[in-house]
Scaffold this active site. Structure first.
Site, PDB file in Angstrom:
ATOM      1  N   ASP A  81      13.048  -3.430  -1.864  1.00  0.00           N
ATOM      2  CA  ASP A  81      12.647  -4.838  -1.829  1.00  0.00           C
ATOM      3  C   ASP A  81      13.629  -5.731  -2.583  1.00  0.00           C
ATOM      4  O   ASP A  81      14.437  -5.270  -3.386  1.00  0.00           O
ATOM      5  CB  ASP A  81      11.260  -5.003  -2.463  1.00  0.00           C
ATOM      6  CG  ASP A  81      10.138  -4.533  -1.549  1.00  0.00           C
ATOM      7  OD1 ASP A  81      10.431  -3.926  -0.500  1.00  0.00           O
ATOM      8  OD2 ASP A  81       8.966  -4.778  -1.892  1.00  0.00           O
ATOM      9  N   ASP A  82      13.504  -7.039  -2.304  1.00  0.00           N
ATOM     10  CA  ASP A  82      14.075  -8.131  -3.103  1.00  0.00           C
ATOM     11  C   ASP A  82      15.555  -8.405  -2.875  1.00  0.00           C
ATOM     12  O   ASP A  82      16.106  -9.347  -3.444  1.00  0.00           O
ATOM     13  CB  ASP A  82      13.855  -7.923  -4.605  1.00  0.00           C
ATOM     14  CG  ASP A  82      12.387  -7.882  -4.982  1.00  0.00           C
ATOM     15  OD1 ASP A  82      11.540  -8.073  -4.093  1.00  0.00           O
ATOM     16  OD2 ASP A  82      12.093  -7.645  -6.166  1.00  0.00           O
ATOM     17  N   HIS A 132      10.667 -10.187   3.620  1.00  0.00           N
ATOM     18  CA  HIS A 132      10.060 -10.267   2.287  1.00  0.00           C
ATOM     19  C   HIS A 132       9.882 -11.726   1.861  1.00  0.00           C
ATOM     20  O   HIS A 132       9.789 -12.031   0.671  1.00  0.00           O
ATOM     21  CB  HIS A 132      10.930  -9.510   1.285  1.00  0.00           C
ATOM     22  CG  HIS A 132      10.213  -9.054   0.050  1.00  0.00           C
ATOM     23  ND1 HIS A 132       8.957  -8.484   0.079  1.00  0.00           N
ATOM     24  CD2 HIS A 132      10.574  -9.082  -1.263  1.00  0.00           C
ATOM     25  CE1 HIS A 132       8.588  -8.175  -1.157  1.00  0.00           C
ATOM     26  NE2 HIS A 132       9.542  -8.540  -1.988  1.00  0.00           N
ATOM     27  N   HIS A 136      10.319 -15.218  -2.998  1.00  0.00           N
ATOM     28  CA  HIS A 136       9.680 -14.214  -3.847  1.00  0.00           C
ATOM     29  C   HIS A 136       8.666 -14.842  -4.797  1.00  0.00           C
ATOM     30  O   HIS A 136       8.781 -14.754  -6.027  1.00  0.00           O
ATOM     31  CB  HIS A 136      10.718 -13.429  -4.645  1.00  0.00           C
ATOM     32  CG  HIS A 136      10.201 -12.075  -5.059  1.00  0.00           C
ATOM     33  ND1 HIS A 136       9.480 -11.870  -6.214  1.00  0.00           N
ATOM     34  CD2 HIS A 136      10.278 -10.867  -4.456  1.00  0.00           C
ATOM     35  CE1 HIS A 136       9.145 -10.599  -6.317  1.00  0.00           C
ATOM     36  NE2 HIS A 136       9.611  -9.964  -5.254  1.00  0.00           N
ATOM     37  N   HIS A 226      13.635  -0.948  -5.419  1.00  0.00           N
ATOM     38  CA  HIS A 226      14.195  -2.299  -5.361  1.00  0.00           C
ATOM     39  C   HIS A 226      15.717  -2.250  -5.252  1.00  0.00           C
ATOM     40  O   HIS A 226      16.361  -1.387  -5.856  1.00  0.00           O
ATOM     41  CB  HIS A 226      13.772  -3.107  -6.584  1.00  0.00           C
ATOM     42  CG  HIS A 226      12.298  -3.391  -6.601  1.00  0.00           C
ATOM     43  ND1 HIS A 226      11.365  -2.440  -6.979  1.00  0.00           N
ATOM     44  CD2 HIS A 226      11.595  -4.497  -6.239  1.00  0.00           C
ATOM     45  CE1 HIS A 226      10.145  -2.953  -6.854  1.00  0.00           C
ATOM     46  NE2 HIS A 226      10.259  -4.195  -6.414  1.00  0.00           N
TER      47      HIS A 226
END
Length: 270
Positions: A81-82, A132, A136, A226
Site C-alpha cells: 500500500d501507499d 488506494h 490517504h 507497504h
C-alpha cells in the site's frame, strides 16, 4: 426559569443542531460501520469474503469484502500500500524481480503524481495495480463527492500512465462504511482487504516482521505490507521481503496477485 437559564438552554439547542447537521453531512449515522482494523483478528473475516453488517435501510444488510482465498491451493498474495515512492518502492520491485514474484500494489494518486516513472515500472513488470484513493485519508470523514473525486482521479492518473482501468480498491486504513462500499460498487470495482498485517509501517525490524508473518500466514492469505510512507520506517520491510519469499517458496507456496488468488477481474474492460 430565569434569564440566565433560558440563555444557556438556547445555546445548548443551537450547539446540538450544529452537531447533528455536521454529522449528517460528513458521516451519516445510517451508514456507520466500525473501522475494520486488524481483519485477521476478526472471526467474521476468516473466510474468503468478510460480511460486515449495516443498519442502513437503503442498502443491503451485508456487503462483501475480500480478505483471503478459502480454497486449499498453496497460494499467497503479497500486497503493498501507499506507493509509489522513489525510495522504498524501487527496492521492493528489485527484490520481486530477482525472486520472480508478482505482487499487487494499491497506489495513491498523490504518490503517482510525484513518481509516475515508478508507477509505470510497477505495471511494466507485471504487477497488479489497485486503487488506494487520492490523499490517504479516512474516507468516512469527507463528503461523498470528495470520495468519488478521490477514486476517479487516482483511476485517471493510472489510466493515463498505463492504459489500465483498475478493478480493485482498498480504502486507506481499512476505514470504511457502506457509503464507501456503495461508491466503489457504483464505480464497478471490488473491495480487497487483507488477512495478515505485520504492521510494517510502524518501524518494526525485519526479524519482527518475518516472525509475525510466519506465525500468521497460511494458504490463501493476503499479506498487507507497504511500499511507501511509514515515516522512514520501511527498512524492515525491504530487509524481510527476500526471506519471506524464500521461506514460503521452499514450503511449496506460490506467490500470486490478488486477482489470481481470488479469481476475480483485476482490471476493468470498459
Amino acid at each position: 426559569m430565569n434569564f440566565y437559564q433560558v440563555r444557556l438552554a438556547g445555546i445548548a439547542v443551537i450547539f446540538f443542531l450544529l452537531l447533528s447537521t455536521t454529522n449528517l453531512l460528513f458521516h451519516s449515522p445510517e451508514w456507520d460501520v466500525p473501522i475494520l482494523g486488524d481483519l485477521e483478528e476478526n472471526t467474521a473475516c476468516k473466510q474468503s469474503v468478510c460480511t460486515i453488517p449495516t443498519t442502513s435501510s437503503k442498502l443491503p444488510t451485508t456487503f462483501p469484502i475480500y480478505t483471503r482465498d478459502s480454497s486449499e491451493r498453496k497460494w499467497i498474495a503479497l500486497t503493498f500500500d501507499d506507493g509509489p515512492d522513489d525510495r522504498f518502492t524501487p527496492k521492493i520491485l528489485n527484490i520481486l524481480r530477482r525472486e520472480k514474484v508478482q505482487a499487487t500494489f494499491f497506489v495513491s494518486g498523490k504518490q503517482i503524481r510525484k513518481n509516475p516513472t515508478v508507477l509505470k515500472r510497477i505495471a511494466r513488470e507485471g504487477h497488479l495495480l489497485g486503487n488506494h484513493f487520492e490523499n490517504h485519508q479516512d474516507l468516512r470523514k469527507i463528503p461523498t463527492e470528495a470520495v468519488i473525486q478521490e477514486l476517479r482521479e487516482t483511476d485517471r492518473l493510472v489510466y493515463e500512465l498505463t492504459k489500465k482501468r483498475m478493478g480493485l480498491v482498498r480504502p486507506p486504513f481499512g476505514a470504511m462504511d457502506t457509503r464507501i462500499k456503495q461508491i466503489a460498487a457504483n464505480h464497478g470495482t471490488k473491495m480487497v482487504f487483507w488477512s495478515v498485517d505485520p504492521k510494517d509501517w510502524t518501524g518494526r525490524t525485519s526479524e519482527q516482521i518475518i516472525r509475525d508473518i510466519k506465525k500468521k500466514t497460511r494458504a490463501g492469505d493476503i499479506i498487507l505490507l507497504h511500499a511507501a510512507g511509514g515515516w522512514d520506517s520501511l527498512h524492515g520491510t525491504v530487509s524481510a521481503l527476500p526471506e519471506i519469499i524464500r521461506y514460503y517458496k521452499n514450503k511449496g507456496y506460490r506467490f500470486v496477485t490478488v486477482d489470481q488468488l481470488l479469481q476475480i477481474p483485476g482490471y476493468l474492460t470498459k
